[in-house]
Design an enzyme around this catalytic site. Structure first.
Site, PDB file in Angstrom:
ATOM      1  N   TYR A  24     -31.144  56.959  13.286  1.00 55.93           N
ATOM      2  CA  TYR A  24     -31.225  58.230  12.547  1.00 55.93           C
ATOM      3  C   TYR A  24     -32.498  58.974  12.946  1.00 55.93           C
ATOM      4  O   TYR A  24     -32.466  60.162  13.286  1.00 55.93           O
ATOM      5  CB  TYR A  24     -31.202  57.970  11.030  1.00 55.93           C
ATOM      6  N   SER A  78     -35.851  66.229  10.155  1.00 57.17           N
ATOM      7  CA  SER A  78     -36.228  65.303   9.077  1.00 57.17           C
ATOM      8  C   SER A  78     -37.678  64.898   9.308  1.00 57.17           C
ATOM      9  O   SER A  78     -38.165  64.990  10.443  1.00 57.17           O
ATOM     10  CB  SER A  78     -35.328  64.065   9.151  1.00 57.17           C
TER      11      SER A  78
END
Ligand code: NDP
Length: 247
Positions: free
Chosen positions: A166, A153
């Site tokens: 995350y 990501s």
């Protein structure tokens, strides 16, 4: 967008496992791999969603997939070892793994991060992918060429306020990818990662509830790099983190 056009049968004869195959990007990847000839092993949490993907693939006339319902939050090393044994018995080899399943958790100030949420996100996004990879190495080595693909990501490369566990799980995923790529360099196994970029899925909508979803690329539209890393056209690529929406 990453530019790549696969030959129609680019994945014919390959067996590819996709985690989080019931929804979002994983669903698009499973259907795409099947459309290019692969037998896909659909792993995910919600059996109904996996069955729907199975039905779509079969209805399209692509190779019949297999379904593995598994909650990565509670799965142990034994679950993965048993699964690897089943794959070995059933298919004899595994040509690819797409570690795609992931959870966002809750975006919150650093001081509000609670340990339970932290541990759940690490378990699903990172530890499960490590254990699954470990268990699958022997059956991956039975393929002529094998590709392990992790999902990164933007917040796994540059920290961002409030993205807490995350983001840390994605940084660690990049690290795991790099060390495995280095360790398996010269073997039949290559290891890379993909950063999908902003994509129209439920997870993105949870992270940015005010955003116009229709302004984002669909999961289907970011598939070229997913195909590239599973096809033999990427045999020399190892240790790379590629952007699906590369400008
Ligand atoms: P979705 O939330 O749409 O899909 C996530 C998938 O992971 C679902 O199939 C879900 O299954 C599965 N999953 C979640 N928890 C578990 C679990 N405990 N056990 C097994 N399967 C589980 O997310 P996306 O498709 O958007 O994301 C896919 C990947 O891409 C993730 O790794 C995400 O971090 C990454 N990513 C996404 C971006 C985006 O903009 N969408 C941007 C950057 C990275 P179920 O539906 O059954 O819960």
């Amino acid at each position: 967008m990453f530019v790549y056009q696969a030959a129609p049968n680019a994945l014919a004869g390959k067996v590819i496992l996709v985690t989080g195959a019931g929804d979002g990007i994983g669903k698009a990847a499973a259907k795409t791999y099947a459309a290019f000839g692969a037998t896909v092993i659909l792993l995910g949490k919600t059996t109904k969603k996996l069955e729907a993907v199975y039905d779509e693939i079969v209805a399209a006339g692509h190779p019949e997939p297999a379904i593995v319902p598994l909650d990565l939050k509670g799965a142990t090393a034994k679950h993965y070892k048993d699964m690897a044994a089943t794959i070995t018995a059933e298919f004899g080899k595994l040509d690819g793994v797409l570690h795609n399943a992931g959870i966002l958790g809750v975006l919150s100030p650093f001081e509000h991060i609670d340990l339970e949420t932290w541990n759940d996100i690490m378990q699903v996004n990172l530890t499960s992918a490590m254990l699954l990879s470990q268990a699958l190495i022997p059956v991956l080595k039975k393929a002529p060429h094998a590709s392990i693909v992790f999902t990164s990501s933007g917040v796994g490369r540059q920290g961002r306020a409030y993205w807490g566990p995350y983001a840390v799980s994605k940084f660690a995923t990049e690290g795991l990818m790099q060390l495995m790529a280095d360790e398996y360099e010269g073997s039949v196994i290559r290891v890379n990662a993909i950063n999908p970029g902003a994509t129209r899925t439920k997870m993105r909508n949870r992270a940015y509830p005010g955003e116009d979803q229709l302004s984002l690329p669909t999961a289907d539209s970011i598939m070229p790099v997913y195909l590239y890393l599973m096809s033999d056209d990427s045999l020399s690529v190892n240790g790379q983190s590629l952007d699906a929406q590369q400008k």
